[in-house]
Write a protein that holds these residues in place. Structure first.
Motif, PDB file in Angstrom:
ATOM      1  N   GLY A 243      41.818  48.734  43.971  1.00 32.63           N
ATOM      2  CA  GLY A 243      41.920  47.890  45.163  1.00 32.63           C
ATOM      3  C   GLY A 243      40.586  47.331  45.592  1.00 32.63           C
ATOM      4  N   ASN A 244      39.523  48.077  45.386  1.00 33.70           N
ATOM      5  CA  ASN A 244      38.177  47.574  45.675  1.00 33.70           C
ATOM      6  C   ASN A 244      37.617  46.814  44.487  1.00 33.70           C
ATOM      7  OD1 ASN A 244      35.039  47.931  45.685  1.00 33.70           O
ATOM      8  ND2 ASN A 244      35.657  48.300  47.794  1.00 33.70           N
ATOM      9  N   LEU A 245      37.738  47.402  43.316  1.00 34.29           N
ATOM     10  CA  LEU A 245      37.170  46.826  42.090  1.00 34.29           C
ATOM     11  C   LEU A 245      37.703  45.423  41.801  1.00 34.29           C
ATOM     12  CD1 LEU A 245      35.819  47.072  39.246  1.00 34.29           C
ATOM     13  CD2 LEU A 245      37.813  48.406  38.551  1.00 34.29           C
ATOM     14  N   HIS A 246      39.001  45.237  41.941  1.00 33.77           N
ATOM     15  CA  HIS A 246      39.618  43.970  41.548  1.00 33.77           C
ATOM     16  C   HIS A 246      39.179  42.814  42.441  1.00 33.77           C
ATOM     17  CE1 HIS A 246      42.504  41.686  39.241  1.00 33.77           C
ATOM     18  NE2 HIS A 246      43.084  41.235  40.340  1.00 33.77           N
ATOM     19  N   GLN A 247      38.774  43.110  43.662  1.00 34.47           N
ATOM     20  CA  GLN A 247      38.315  42.050  44.557  1.00 34.47           C
ATOM     21  C   GLN A 247      36.928  41.532  44.183  1.00 34.47           C
ATOM     22  OE1 GLN A 247      39.488  42.390  48.893  1.00 34.47           O
ATOM     23  NE2 GLN A 247      39.627  44.547  48.297  1.00 34.47           N
ATOM     24  N   MET A 248      36.207  42.285  43.364  1.00 31.60           N
ATOM     25  CA  MET A 248      34.894  41.841  42.893  1.00 31.60           C
ATOM     26  C   MET A 248      34.958  41.270  41.485  1.00 31.60           C
ATOM     27  SD  MET A 248      32.483  45.002  44.189  1.00 31.60           S
ATOM     28  CE  MET A 248      33.509  46.334  43.559  1.00 31.60           C
ATOM     29  N   ASN A 249      36.063  41.477  40.806  1.00 32.11           N
ATOM     30  CA  ASN A 249      36.116  41.250  39.370  1.00 32.11           C
ATOM     31  C   ASN A 249      36.213  39.781  38.979  1.00 32.11           C
ATOM     32  OD1 ASN A 249      36.003  42.120  36.759  1.00 32.11           O
ATOM     33  ND2 ASN A 249      38.151  42.695  36.622  1.00 32.11           N
ATOM     34  N   PHE A 250      36.414  38.888  39.954  1.00 35.28           N
ATOM     35  CA  PHE A 250      36.451  37.470  39.581  1.00 35.28           C
ATOM     36  C   PHE A 250      35.065  36.952  39.236  1.00 35.28           C
ATOM     37  CE2 PHE A 250      36.103  37.479  44.222  1.00 35.28           C
ATOM     38  CZ  PHE A 250      35.087  36.569  44.452  1.00 35.28           C
ATOM     39  N   TYR A 251      34.012  37.768  39.475  1.00 31.75           N
ATOM     40  CA  TYR A 251      32.667  37.407  39.024  1.00 31.75           C
ATOM     41  C   TYR A 251      32.500  37.807  37.561  1.00 31.75           C
ATOM     42  CZ  TYR A 251      31.223  36.685  43.878  1.00 31.75           C
ATOM     43  OH  TYR A 251      31.102  36.228  45.162  1.00 31.75           O
ATOM     44  N   GLY A 252      33.443  37.486  36.724  1.00 29.58           N
ATOM     45  CA  GLY A 252      33.394  37.871  35.317  1.00 29.58           C
ATOM     46  C   GLY A 252      32.457  36.994  34.515  1.00 29.58           C
TER      47      GLY A 252
END
Length: 580
Positions: A243-252
């Motif tokens: 839930g926290n990780l996925h909100q940052m993961n668009f910086y791929g």
């Protein structure tokens, strides 16, 4: 960027003004997947033969990583561990930690991490009821006996720092730091097992390995630093971590370039380290470089050796780089794509010095401040570098989280630019603490039907949705009704005044023993050569309102750190037990 600015009602949680900065197409496709962490990493794996991690000369592919996880899960089952068990883990950020975390998830167990005093660590193991602990092989016999006698520990599984490394590839300063950890009498005997022995046991195991799939069961237990009170055990599940990780993961990473991500020194006993500094680079197609045995004073050497594109900085690291003087004037730091500091508040003076150092070394990235907490799964905000930095600006809430500010001790939401307690509701919030009473204080159901995490931090939000984090906890001063000793604004008053002779400054707030529930400020300064407290005292008083003025000013040779933060805990204890 979405340029349309929402109509504001005066309630940030309803207006969500920060959403204007997120592209609509991102929000439309962004939802938290209901996956285990293992499933989430497999879904984002760029290929079995791609290198997932680098550890001191050893490239570990995704295929090898998943194989090691499966082997570790069988080994855990062979040890008699399974669903519902807590596995105390005192490992550094070695590859085996990642294998253990994902293996625990497979068998339905949880990892328990603590990095405090031996007595506190033993207490955590005792409360868990665990019979097996995992630790680096420099555990001493005395420490092992403490675990055995103070808890139900029967077996210590020992992991060598050299196990997954290529020894010949390790610099001398890394080997020296590792060797310095070994005691005269390391743990030995029938109460110890090696990691490889566990894997061999697992090869012979023929029973069921995987527990029923449950993304909401406890998976990761870690303790808070205790900077604002007794250290508490924070419990997260795969669901809350993703839930926290996925909100940052668009910086791929892009298809054309794969960034490198250096992780130095920081231990996985911290939620932010596991979620934002280990799982995030793995899940976003970055090469994770694990460097856990870099001494804190040698982070500059490792930065220059690896030349990473991404490097999670904390105030202690950037201060160390600037202090050491080992980075040549002509060293090019343009390899860093992003720079910023989390872990603790960064005042304007610190930020200005850090930004100048980076610019002087050809790093053009804007230095930003981050904000988060263990209870929220790591980051609460993302940088807002297009908005004026400093003064406590920690960016905007993450896209699937809602943040606002409430009157301390209440559910009364405040308006824009009103100072109060920072709270968040969102998918990264913890399951809870290990006690119901503490959980009820932190996770509270409001009239809107949502569960809000009350962080205890004090700050405000402006009309554009930018969050300003100012201090930890309410600290009123007796004789000044309505006035709070907010450390960051007080420090920034001095920083912005650019008082001649002051290199660095910070406040320590201690309880007022004569007036319950009130506090007193003390100022610590690092001075330029030749300056004394008498030289700066009048200028300090002239910058501060009466309620901000320190009871006393103390000079230090440099800012002290403990457990990666400014050592306010230690200084507070010194003040309390002194004859002031």
């Amino acid at each position: 960027m979405n340029e349309s600015k929402p109509t504001q009602t005066g309630v940030p949680s309803a207006d969500r003004p920060w959403m204007q900065y997120y592209p609509p197409q991102l929000i439309e496709n962004l939802e938290i997947p209901e996956q285990t962490i293992g499933e989430y990493l497999r879904a984002h794996c760029p290929g079995d033969d791609v290198v997932a991690m680098h550890y001191y000369g050893n490239d570990i592919t995704w295929k090898q990583l998943f194989e090691q996880v499966d082997a570790t899960a069988r080994g855990l089952k062979a040890l008699g561990l399974g669903e519902g068990d807590a596995i105390p883990t005192f490992l550094r950020a070695v590859p085996e930690f990642i294998y253990l975390l994902l293996a625990a998830e497979k068998i339905g167990a949880s990892i328990l991490c603590r990095d405090n005093t031996l007595e506190e660590n033993v207490e955590a193991v005792r409360r868990s009821g665990a019979k097996v602990i995992f630790t680096q092989d420099y555990l001493s016999q005395r420490e092992l006996n403490s675990y055995r006698h103070g808890s139900e520990t029967q077996i210590a599984v020992l992991v060598s720092p050299y196990r997954s490394a290529h020894y010949a590839s390790m610099p001398a300063h890394i080997q020296k730091y590792i060797d310095s950890n070994y005691p005269d009498k390391p743990a030995y005997g029938g109460r110890t097992m090696s990691w490889d022995w566990i894997l061999e046991m697992g090869e012979k195991y023929t029973g069921q390995v995987e527990a029923p799939r449950d993304i909401d069961r406890p998976l990761f237990r870690a303790y808070t630093s205790g900077s604002t009170g007794p250290s508490k055990q924070v419990i997260h599940s795969a669901h809350t971590m993703i839930g926290n990780l996925h909100q940052m993961n668009f910086y791929g990473a892009s298809d054309e370039f794969r960034p490198t991500w250096l992780m130095t020194q920081l231990p996985p006993s911290l939620v932010a380290v596991v979620v934002a500094m280990m799982l995030l680079p793995l899940a976003s197609n970055k090469l994770l470089i694990l460097d856990p045995f870099c001494a804190p004073e040698d982070v500059d050497l490792e930065m220059m050796r690896y030349r990473p594109n991404c490097w999670p900085l904390i105030p202690m690291f950037i201060e160390t780089i600037m202090r050491n003087g080992r980075v040549p004037d002509d060293y090019d730091m343009s390899h860093l794509f992003s720079t910023g500091a989390g872990c603790e508040a960064f005042n304007n003076n610190q930020m200005k010095r850090a930004q100048k150092f980076l610019y002087d070394h050809n790093c053009k990235a804007q230095f930003t401040s981050g904000y988060g907490c263990s209870e929220a799964g790591s980051n609460l905000t993302l940088p807002m570098s297009s908005y004026p930095l400093g003064n406590g600006n920690v960016g905007i809430p993450m896209p699937l989280s809602v943040m606002s500010v409430f009157r301390p001790g209440t559910h009364e939401e405040l308006g824009y630019n009103e100072m109060g307690e920072i709270c968040v509701t969102g998918p990264g919030n913890m399951i809870g603490y290990d006690t119901a009473r503490a959980t009820a204080r932190a996770l509270q159901k409001h009239d809107d039907g949502r569960i809000w995490l009350h962080t205890g931090d004090i700050g405000y939000m402006n009309e554009d949705g930018v969050v300003y984090a100012l201090t930890r906890g309410s600290a009123p001063r007796f004789g000044f009704p309505g006035k709070e000793l907010a450390t960051l604004p007080m420090e920034n008053r001095l920083a912005d005044a650019e008082i001649e002779g002051i290199k660095d400054e910070f406040f320590v707030i201690i309880p007022d023993t004569e007036h319950n529930h009130h506090f007193l400020p003390y100022l610590y300064v690092v001075l330029e050569d030749g300056y004394t407290i008498d030289d700066i005292k009048d200028d300090v008083d002239a910058c501060l309102d009466d309620y901000m003025k320190p009871m006393d000013i103390f000079q230090l040779p440099e800012r002290p750190f403990f457990h990666f933060k400014t050592n306010r805990i230690g200084l507070t204890q010194e003040l309390i037990h002194s004859d002031l």
